[in-house]
Design a protein around this motif. Structure first.
Motif, PDB file in Angstrom:
ATOM      1  N   GLY A   1       0.872  -1.236  -0.088  1.00 57.88           N
ATOM      2  CA  GLY A   1      -0.059  -0.026  -0.083  1.00 57.88           C
ATOM      3  C   GLY A   1       0.994   1.207  -0.073  1.00 57.88           C
ATOM      4  O   GLY A   1       0.599   2.093  -0.717  1.00 57.88           O
ATOM      5  N   LYS A   2       2.003   1.240   0.697  1.00 56.19           N
ATOM      6  CA  LYS A   2       2.725   2.506   0.764  1.00 56.19           C
ATOM      7  C   LYS A   2       3.550   2.662  -0.386  1.00 56.19           C
ATOM      8  O   LYS A   2       3.517   3.804  -0.899  1.00 56.19           O
ATOM      9  CB  LYS A   2       3.992   2.117   1.848  1.00 56.19           C
ATOM     10  N   GLU A   3       3.827   1.622  -1.146  1.00 54.67           N
ATOM     11  CA  GLU A   3       4.408   1.904  -2.363  1.00 54.67           C
ATOM     12  C   GLU A   3       3.505   2.221  -3.533  1.00 54.67           C
ATOM     13  O   GLU A   3       3.564   3.121  -4.545  1.00 54.67           O
ATOM     14  CB  GLU A   3       5.042   0.754  -2.982  1.00 54.67           C
ATOM     15  N   TRP A   4       2.220   1.942  -3.580  1.00 51.44           N
ATOM     16  CA  TRP A   4       0.993   2.682  -4.342  1.00 51.44           C
ATOM     17  C   TRP A   4       0.984   3.800  -4.087  1.00 51.44           C
ATOM     18  O   TRP A   4       0.797   4.624  -5.089  1.00 51.44           O
ATOM     19  CB  TRP A   4      -0.154   1.857  -4.025  1.00 51.44           C
ATOM     20  N   LEU A   5       1.022   4.395  -2.885  1.00 54.12           N
ATOM     21  CA  LEU A   5       0.710   5.546  -2.659  1.00 54.12           C
ATOM     22  C   LEU A   5       2.085   6.477  -3.018  1.00 54.12           C
ATOM     23  O   LEU A   5       1.723   7.709  -3.683  1.00 54.12           O
ATOM     24  CB  LEU A   5       0.673   5.724  -1.056  1.00 54.12           C
ATOM     25  N   ASP A   6       3.263   5.871  -2.955  1.00 55.62           N
ATOM     26  CA  ASP A   6       4.495   6.598  -3.528  1.00 55.62           C
ATOM     27  C   ASP A   6       4.431   6.825  -5.051  1.00 55.62           C
ATOM     28  O   ASP A   6       4.838   7.805  -5.405  1.00 55.62           O
ATOM     29  CB  ASP A   6       5.675   5.850  -2.972  1.00 55.62           C
ATOM     30  N   VAL A   7       3.974   5.665  -5.712  1.00 56.14           N
ATOM     31  CA  VAL A   7       3.957   6.062  -7.047  1.00 56.14           C
ATOM     32  C   VAL A   7       2.866   6.904  -7.478  1.00 56.14           C
ATOM     33  O   VAL A   7       3.327   7.882  -8.407  1.00 56.14           O
ATOM     34  CB  VAL A   7       3.430   4.595  -7.788  1.00 56.14           C
ATOM     35  N   MET A   8       1.875   7.277  -6.665  1.00 58.78           N
ATOM     36  CA  MET A   8       0.951   8.398  -7.004  1.00 58.78           C
ATOM     37  C   MET A   8       1.562   9.762  -6.696  1.00 58.78           C
ATOM     38  O   MET A   8       1.348  10.546  -7.289  1.00 58.78           O
ATOM     39  CB  MET A   8      -0.493   8.187  -6.048  1.00 58.78           C
ATOM     40  N   ARG A   9       2.267   9.804  -5.522  1.00 60.64           N
ATOM     41  CA  ARG A   9       2.993  10.817  -5.201  1.00 60.64           C
ATOM     42  C   ARG A   9       3.967  11.156  -6.357  1.00 60.64           C
ATOM     43  O   ARG A   9       4.025  12.525  -6.699  1.00 60.64           O
ATOM     44  CB  ARG A   9       3.973  10.904  -4.030  1.00 60.64           C
ATOM     45  N   ALA A  10       4.424  10.377  -7.064  1.00 63.97           N
ATOM     46  CA  ALA A  10       5.566  10.614  -8.192  1.00 63.97           C
ATOM     47  C   ALA A  10       4.759  11.102  -9.320  1.00 63.97           C
ATOM     48  O   ALA A  10       5.036  12.005  -9.987  1.00 63.97           O
ATOM     49  CB  ALA A  10       6.322   9.172  -8.494  1.00 63.97           C
ATOM     50  N   ALA A  11       3.686  10.584  -9.560  1.00 63.88           N
ATOM     51  CA  ALA A  11       2.785  10.840 -10.718  1.00 63.88           C
ATOM     52  C   ALA A  11       2.421  12.446 -10.525  1.00 63.88           C
ATOM     53  O   ALA A  11       2.143  13.245 -11.321  1.00 63.88           O
ATOM     54  CB  ALA A  11       1.639   9.915 -10.828  1.00 63.88           C
ATOM     55  N   HIS A  12       1.916  13.059  -9.227  1.00 65.66           N
ATOM     56  CA  HIS A  12       1.706  14.136  -9.101  1.00 65.66           C
ATOM     57  C   HIS A  12       2.677  15.053  -8.946  1.00 65.66           C
ATOM     58  O   HIS A  12       2.298  16.162  -9.613  1.00 65.66           O
ATOM     59  CB  HIS A  12       0.923  14.070  -7.566  1.00 65.66           C
ATOM     60  N   GLN A  13       3.719  14.574  -8.761  1.00 61.40           N
ATOM     61  CA  GLN A  13       4.996  15.571  -9.033  1.00 61.40           C
ATOM     62  C   GLN A  13       5.198  15.979 -10.422  1.00 61.40           C
ATOM     63  O   GLN A  13       5.660  17.084 -10.955  1.00 61.40           O
ATOM     64  CB  GLN A  13       6.258  14.997  -8.214  1.00 61.40           C
ATOM     65  N   LEU A  14       4.686  14.960 -11.276  1.00 58.30           N
ATOM     66  CA  LEU A  14       4.971  15.287 -12.668  1.00 58.30           C
ATOM     67  C   LEU A  14       3.701  15.795 -13.400  1.00 58.30           C
ATOM     68  O   LEU A  14       3.710  16.030 -14.644  1.00 58.30           O
ATOM     69  CB  LEU A  14       5.173  13.763 -13.531  1.00 58.30           C
ATOM     70  N   ASN A  15       2.869  16.090 -12.593  1.00 60.65           N
ATOM     71  CA  ASN A  15       1.662  16.595 -12.965  1.00 60.65           C
ATOM     72  C   ASN A  15       0.710  15.824 -13.814  1.00 60.65           C
ATOM     73  O   ASN A  15       0.095  16.235 -15.252  1.00 60.65           O
ATOM     74  CB  ASN A  15       1.574  17.928 -13.642  1.00 60.65           C
ATOM     75  N   LEU A  16       0.821  14.169 -13.717  1.00 62.44           N
ATOM     76  CA  LEU A  16      -0.001  13.189 -14.441  1.00 62.44           C
ATOM     77  C   LEU A  16      -1.135  13.280 -13.573  1.00 62.44           C
ATOM     78  O   LEU A  16      -1.194  12.919 -12.670  1.00 62.44           O
ATOM     79  CB  LEU A  16       0.876  11.899 -14.524  1.00 62.44           C
ATOM     80  N   PRO A  17      -2.274  13.552 -14.146  1.00 67.04           N
ATOM     81  CA  PRO A  17      -3.621  13.269 -13.864  1.00 67.04           C
ATOM     82  C   PRO A  17      -3.923  12.030 -13.335  1.00 67.04           C
ATOM     83  O   PRO A  17      -3.567  11.080 -14.053  1.00 67.04           O
ATOM     84  CB  PRO A  17      -4.698  13.718 -14.696  1.00 67.04           C
ATOM     85  N   SER A  18      -4.530  11.843 -12.310  1.00 62.94           N
ATOM     86  CA  SER A  18      -4.727  10.380 -11.877  1.00 62.94           C
ATOM     87  C   SER A  18      -6.150  10.098 -11.063  1.00 62.94           C
ATOM     88  O   SER A  18      -6.741  11.040 -10.800  1.00 62.94           O
ATOM     89  CB  SER A  18      -3.607  10.044 -10.744  1.00 62.94           C
ATOM     90  N   SER A  19      -6.564   8.957 -10.768  1.00 59.92           N
ATOM     91  CA  SER A  19      -7.541   8.478 -10.059  1.00 59.92           C
ATOM     92  C   SER A  19      -7.326   7.628  -8.893  1.00 59.92           C
ATOM     93  O   SER A  19      -6.149   7.228  -9.036  1.00 59.92           O
ATOM     94  CB  SER A  19      -8.799   7.887 -11.039  1.00 59.92           C
ATOM     95  N   ALA A  20      -8.062   7.546  -8.176  1.00 62.05           N
ATOM     96  CA  ALA A  20      -8.098   6.705  -6.866  1.00 62.05           C
ATOM     97  C   ALA A  20      -9.190   5.850  -6.707  1.00 62.05           C
ATOM     98  O   ALA A  20     -10.369   6.025  -7.276  1.00 62.05           O
ATOM     99  CB  ALA A  20      -7.953   7.516  -5.540  1.00 62.05           C
ATOM    100  N   THR A  21      -9.021   4.627  -6.337  1.00 63.05           N
ATOM    101  CA  THR A  21     -10.063   3.653  -6.266  1.00 63.05           C
ATOM    102  C   THR A  21     -10.010   2.761  -5.016  1.00 63.05           C
ATOM    103  O   THR A  21      -9.215   2.906  -4.094  1.00 63.05           O
ATOM    104  CB  THR A  21     -10.013   2.669  -7.407  1.00 63.05           C
ATOM    105  N   MET A  22     -10.985   2.238  -4.722  1.00 63.98           N
ATOM    106  CA  MET A  22     -11.182   1.211  -3.751  1.00 63.98           C
ATOM    107  C   MET A  22     -12.023   0.103  -3.951  1.00 63.98           C
ATOM    108  O   MET A  22     -13.337   0.137  -4.395  1.00 63.98           O
ATOM    109  CB  MET A  22     -11.588   1.857  -2.408  1.00 63.98           C
ATOM    110  N   MET A  23     -11.424  -1.315  -3.783  1.00 62.58           N
ATOM    111  CA  MET A  23     -12.424  -2.335  -4.159  1.00 62.58           C
ATOM    112  C   MET A  23     -12.410  -3.105  -2.608  1.00 62.58           C
ATOM    113  O   MET A  23     -11.647  -3.227  -1.829  1.00 62.58           O
ATOM    114  CB  MET A  23     -11.617  -3.470  -4.858  1.00 62.58           C
ATOM    115  N   PHE A  24     -13.889  -3.005  -2.234  1.00 56.07           N
ATOM    116  CA  PHE A  24     -14.178  -3.182  -0.863  1.00 56.07           C
ATOM    117  C   PHE A  24     -15.058  -4.481  -0.615  1.00 56.07           C
ATOM    118  O   PHE A  24     -15.730  -4.738  -1.738  1.00 56.07           O
ATOM    119  CB  PHE A  24     -14.587  -2.179  -0.056  1.00 56.07           C
TER     120      PHE A  24
END
Length: 374
Positions: free
Chosen positions: A193-216
């Motif tokens: 989970g931490k690495e998933w969040l860290d990848v998104m942090r990197a995407a946000h630094q590059l200004n790559l638009p992203s989405s977030a999900t949850m399968m519950f």
């Protein structure tokens, strides 16, 4: 904790903590949650329209070594049914997508042990050279983490190379539940989970638009659901000023048909329509810094998704001209372009076609209606 006080704080866009979210889950009524989430939606999305999209999910490969216990789509390396999609297949699917009014491919696959960065950058470049107007909403944090490990590179550098090659935005795939206790049980071969969040942090630094999900609705606790929401909110709070960050959040219930989770552990999808509506409302309440909340009609069906539009959701997602992964676990619902618009109108809203960046699109002058046959 006082339920009324928490709901009043939510209406002020306060960041509720995990324990406060859990309290609302257990003690607030569905009408109360719907009301508060709907009021927040009206403030955050004041135009009152419900957005939707036309795109296609195409799989780069079905070869995967992650061995997720909820996935019926993947094949092990060397399996007789394994494949890597060739360029002629992409061309056929893209041209059909354009005829159906689509502007984007959602490209995803598996953790193929032999497909590194060059495979994806070459593919993105070739597709953009062939179709310059095509948008690529592709891969996801687990695939980025996998490629980074294969190459010995940072998440940032992998994403930078992919962006330069034509990647337009990063889906929130593979989040499931971000707590690693859950991930060890259902998706041990994926990044934590931490690495998933860290990848998104990197995407946000590059200004790559992203989405977030949850399968519950599988092996997670209620506390772990709210932990997931708070962690996503924290990453969104860290994004550089003016950058896209998470432009949408999409929760959906686990689909259990034929999965190992069901066969081996007896885990089934017991999420009711009411619970899904409550989780949509609580997503709006817990994520005041994410503007767009999407109802997953694919997994819950038209009527529940329509109710979600009165419970904080403002988006109906894509008609998904093609979708093979969630459908393989039993998601039975389908929409055409006309069907999704009719559903939005039936719920009392005006449909608005959009891009992945939530920019409004005009309806194409010539739009061939899809025939649903899968």
């Amino acid at each position: 904790m006082n339920t009324a006080d928490l709901l009043q704080r939510a209406l002020q866009f306060d960041f509720l903590n995990i324990e406060e979210g859990v309290h609302l889950y257990h003690h607030a009524s569905t009408p109360e949650l719907m009301y508060v989430a709907n009021e927040l939606r009206k403030i955050q999305v004041p135009h009152g329209k419900v957005t939707w999209q036309i795109d296609r999910n195409v799989n780069t490969t079905n070869v995967c070594i992650a061995n997720c216990k909820f996935c019926n789509f993947f094949r092990r390396p060397g399996h007789e049914e394994s494949y890597i999609t060739d360029i002629e297949t992409y061309k056929k699917k893209i041209e059909e997508t354009f005829r159906f009014g689509g502007d984007q491919l959602l490209l995803q696959g598996g953790h193929h042990p032999d497909l590194g960065l060059k495979f994806y950058t070459d593919l993105f470049k070739e597709l953009k050279e062939l179709y310059p107007t095509l948008k690529l909403h592709s891969l996801g944090p687990p695939e980025i983490a996998h490629v980074a490990k294969l190459e010995g590179m940072s998440h940032y550098d992998v994403l930078k190379a992919m962006k330069e090659a034509g990647l337009d935005s990063l889906p929130g795939a593979g989040a499931e539940i971000l707590n690693d206790r859950v991930r060890r049980l259902i998706s041990k071969g994926k990044c934590g989970g931490k690495e998933w969040l860290d990848v998104m942090r990197a995407a946000h630094q590059l200004n790559l638009p992203s989405s977030a999900t949850m399968m519950f609705g599988h092996v997670e606790t209620i506390e772990e659901r709210f932990e997931h929401l708070v962690w996503i909110r924290e990453v969104q709070s860290e994004k550089p000023e003016g950058h896209y960050g998470f432009i949408a959040f999409i929760p959906w219930p686990f689909q259990d048909d034929g999965t190992l989770l069901r066969k081996v552990r007896g885990i089934t999808n017991n999420v009711t329509g009411d619970e899904y509506i409550r989780m949509i409302a609580l997503s709006r309440i817990m994520l005041p810094n994410i503007k767009n909340i999407q109802a997953s009609w694919l997994t819950v069906g038209k009527q529940v998704a329509q109710t979600c539009l009165h419970a904080g959701a403002n988006d109906f997602g894509s008609i998904m001209i093609e979708e093979n992964v969630v459908s393989a676990a039993g998601a039975p619902h389908r929409f055409t372009a006309q069907g999704i618009q009719n559903a939005i109108k039936e719920a009392g809203f005006e449909p608005q076609l959009r891009t992945q960046k939530y920019i409004w699109r005009d309806m194409p002058a010539q739009l061939e209606e899809q025939v649903i046959n899968y």
